[in-house]
Design an enzyme around this catalytic site. Structure first.
Site, PDB file in Angstrom:
ATOM      1  N   ASP A 219       0.835  -1.205   0.000  1.00 42.83           N
ATOM      2  CA  ASP A 219       0.000   0.000   0.000  1.00 42.83           C
ATOM      3  C   ASP A 219       0.876   1.263   0.000  1.00 42.83           C
ATOM      4  O   ASP A 219       1.852   1.342   0.757  1.00 42.83           O
ATOM      5  CB  ASP A 219      -0.883  -0.016   1.261  1.00 42.83           C
ATOM      6  CG  ASP A 219      -1.923   1.089   1.263  1.00 42.83           C
ATOM      7  OD1 ASP A 219      -2.774   1.104   0.355  1.00 42.83           O
ATOM      8  OD2 ASP A 219      -1.892   1.947   2.175  1.00 42.83           O
ATOM      9  N   GLU A 268      14.445 -15.388   0.457  1.00 38.10           N
ATOM     10  CA  GLU A 268      14.797 -16.456   1.395  1.00 38.10           C
ATOM     11  C   GLU A 268      13.717 -17.540   1.403  1.00 38.10           C
ATOM     12  O   GLU A 268      13.942 -18.636   1.902  1.00 38.10           O
ATOM     13  CB  GLU A 268      14.897 -15.897   2.816  1.00 38.10           C
ATOM     14  CG  GLU A 268      16.101 -15.032   3.069  1.00 38.10           C
ATOM     15  CD  GLU A 268      16.009 -14.432   4.469  1.00 38.10           C
ATOM     16  OE1 GLU A 268      15.427 -15.073   5.369  1.00 38.10           O
ATOM     17  OE2 GLU A 268      16.506 -13.300   4.639  1.00 38.10           O
TER      18      GLU A 268
HETATM   19  C1  NOJ Z   1      -4.444   3.115  -0.956  1.00 43.71           C
HETATM   20  C2  NOJ Z   1      -5.580   2.203  -0.656  1.00 43.71           C
HETATM   21  O1  NOJ Z   1      -5.878   1.490  -1.823  1.00 43.71           O
HETATM   22  C3  NOJ Z   1      -6.708   3.076  -0.170  1.00 43.71           C
HETATM   23  O2  NOJ Z   1      -7.909   2.363  -0.067  1.00 43.71           O
HETATM   24  C4  NOJ Z   1      -6.312   3.682   1.138  1.00 43.71           C
HETATM   25  O3  NOJ Z   1      -7.288   4.608   1.531  1.00 43.71           O
HETATM   26  C5  NOJ Z   1      -4.984   4.426   1.019  1.00 43.71           C
HETATM   27  N1  NOJ Z   1      -4.006   3.688   0.278  1.00 43.71           N
HETATM   28  C6  NOJ Z   1      -4.412   4.667   2.374  1.00 43.71           C
HETATM   29  O4  NOJ Z   1      -3.971   3.465   2.930  1.00 43.71           O
END
Ligand code: NOJ
Ligand code: MG
Length: 553
Positions: A219, A268
């Protein structure tokens, strides 16, 4: 739903599944609810694995299911090693991974390293202990500007609206330092200069890899490292994820060091574990830096997702994507939808839902014919539209409230899936008339899996056919390039060769049927809109907004 297998075994397995996997994104809250509380859960996903196997995908990516106050749909994690009780237990995750593996499906989990929840024990302790706390260095705490520190430390704005800083309250209610949050105030950003943060995430990766996860979707992969000194942006605009300019909070060079260390950790482990970056960079070349040979394996192609339905533009974009990823020896990826954007059946509609659906079907066949990996978002295989009439007071997206409803309408693509039956919850939960965390539209009965099953005209059967062909046809899947064909204006056409003949993909992006010469096309294998008349005069009629696959031996 665990029907006997119908998806064929792969006839041409590349030596590395990461070259061309089709990955299905599960948004756990909205996929399937096993216990009737209106909220999807891990046991629900587990009960539908047969459906995913029969659909013909290679892997699932599951959005976060960790312990979370759900201030941002689980992207606010309070405990990275625990499952939120609403979704189940770590035992359920273990069982889900084991069952998926038994069916030949891989499981990718979502890792959220840019920020945690404000209920994470580290952040709570950092708040409790005040400015002297050693834990403050794991986040970005700063005194404010101005005489009494009442101004935020810099001019950054949150992606969800409002300032990117929130002021803490010190002992006795006195105003204290500020902390940085690129997203909501409930999502404090980690400071990745802190060795404790680096070590903790390496340990979290190991926790899930040891449990059997096949890898991670990372993310905000481009956000972890901030420019030294957190300099002002110099302009007070809403942060966009996909900006054209380099900004001090995204895509900083230092971030690549982190991914090099993660890559060696992943290596790993046996079994070709994967990491895929959510990295919104300003150019394909900048995105490609995340998937250099010693970094992550794949990065999402958001420019493809955002592309207009236009042959010239799509061709340019596909060519640039392939070249940029080829340069670093990484597979290209393709995505049309995810849990953050308007569903593509609606995005393409331009006011006409029938047109949106035609284009959505066509775009799916285009995406699945291109070299590399494809990411499907749950429900697109049913042709689900965006739900636009959710009452304001039932919306959950934090961006909705923080931007006065102007931005952040992400709930409309997160409505629980319709599986069966004529009325809500359409088999999403076990109880007739039972709850769903977001309301489902009254007209969804005909879109359910049950309603589409076996109907050759349905979107579901189109996806199943396309994925079946993709698994068996050696011209599809992994690859580096396509050979473009100039057939007619508004027609995107390319050929993919293999030792056993070629596959040609033709896409009519115009709103009118177009006649093209059939020479070189071969026989029609699959079409998103038919019938396609192959006339005696050696021409074929490509229907408006349609894609077809042709085979030559
Ligand atoms: C991207 C994620 O896909 C989204 O849903 C989220 O709100 C933001 N990152 C923050 O984590
Ligand atoms: Mg439930």
């Amino acid at each position: 739903m665990t029907a006997p297998t119908t998806a064929p075994a792969r006839a041409h397995t590349p030596p590395d599944w990461r070259q061309d996997a089709v990955v299905y994104q599960v948004y756990p809250r909205s996929f399937a609810d096993s216990d009737g509380d209106g909220c999807g859960d891990l046991a629900g996903i587990r009960s539908r694995l047969g459906y995913l196997r029969d659909l013909g995908v290679d892997a699932l990516w599951i959005s976060p299911f960790y312990t979370s106050p759900q201030a941002d749909g689980g992207y606010d994690v309070a405990d990275y090693r625990a499952v939120d009780p609403a979704y189940g237990t770590v035992g359920d995750a273990d069982a889900l991974i084991a069952d998926a593996h038994a069916l030949g499906l891989r499981v990718i989990v979502d890792i959220v390293p840019n920020h945690c929840s404000d209920q994470h024990p580290w952040f709570l302790q950092a708040l409790r202990e005040g400015t002297a706390s050693p834990l403050r260095s794991r986040f970005h705490f700063r005194p404010g500007r101005g005489p009494d520190g009442e101004e935020p430390p810099n001019d950054w704005v949150s992606l969800f609206g409002g300032p990117a800083w929130t002021r803490t309250t010190g002992p006795g209610g006195t105003p204290g330092e500020w902390y940085l949050h690129l997203f909501s105030p409930q999502q404090p950003d980690f400071n990745w200069d802190s060795p404790a943060v680096q070590d903790e995430f390496r340990a979290i990766l190991r926790f899930w890899l040891d449990l059997g996860a096949d890898g991670f979707r990372v993310d905000v992969a481009h956000g972890l490292v901030k420019a030294p000194g957190l300099p002002d942006l110099g302009r007070h605009e809403q942060l966009g994820l996909l900006g054209e300019k380099l900004v001090p909070y995204f895509d900083q060079d230092g971030v690549h060091e982190i991914y090099r260390s993660w890559r060696s950790l992943l290596e790993e482990y046996p079994g070709q574990r994967i990491a895929v970056a959510e990295a919104w960079a300003k150019s394909f070349e900048r995105t490609a830096r995340y998937v250099r040979p010693d970094e992550l394996h794949q990065a999402f192609n958001f420019k493809f997702l955002n592309a207009p339905w236009d042959a010239t533009r799509l061709r340019e974009l596909i060519t640039t994507s392939l070249a940029a990823m080829h340069a670093v020896d990484a597979p290209t990826t393709w995505t049309l939808s995810n849990h953050d954007v308007v569903r593509h059946a609606s995005r393409y509609a331009e006011g006409d839902p029938a047109r949106g659906l035609r284009r959505a079907r066509a775009a799916a066949l285009l995406m699945l014919a291109l070299p590399g990996s494809a990411y499907l978002y749950q429900g697109e295989e049913l042709g689900l539209p965006e739900v636009t009439d959710i009452p304001d007071d039932m919306r959950h997206d934090p961006a909705f409230r923080r931007s006065d409803g102007g931005n952040g309408l992400r709930d409309g693509c997160r409505v629980p899936l319709p599986w069966s039956g004529r009325t809500a919850p359409y088999g999403f939960g076990p109880l007739p008339g039972g709850p769903t965390w977001l309301p489902q539209p009254d007209q969804w009965a005909d879109l359910s899996v049950e309603a589409q099953n076996g109907d050759p005209r349905s979107v579901l059967e189109l996806y199943r056919s396309a994925l079946r062909i993709r698994r068996t046809d050696p011209a599809l899947g992994a690859g580096r390039s396509v050979e473009w064909l100039d057939l007619a204006p508004g027609i995107l056409a390319f050929r993919r060769d293999s030792e056993q003949g070629a596959l040609v993909c033709t896409v009519n992006t115009t709103g009118e049927p177009v006649t093209v010469p059939t020479g070189g096309l071969g026989t029609l294998l699959l079409t998103s809109a038919g019938p396609q008349s192959c006339r005696e005069d050696a021409t074929a009629l490509l229907q408006a907004d349609s894609t077809s696959w042709w085979r030559t031996d």
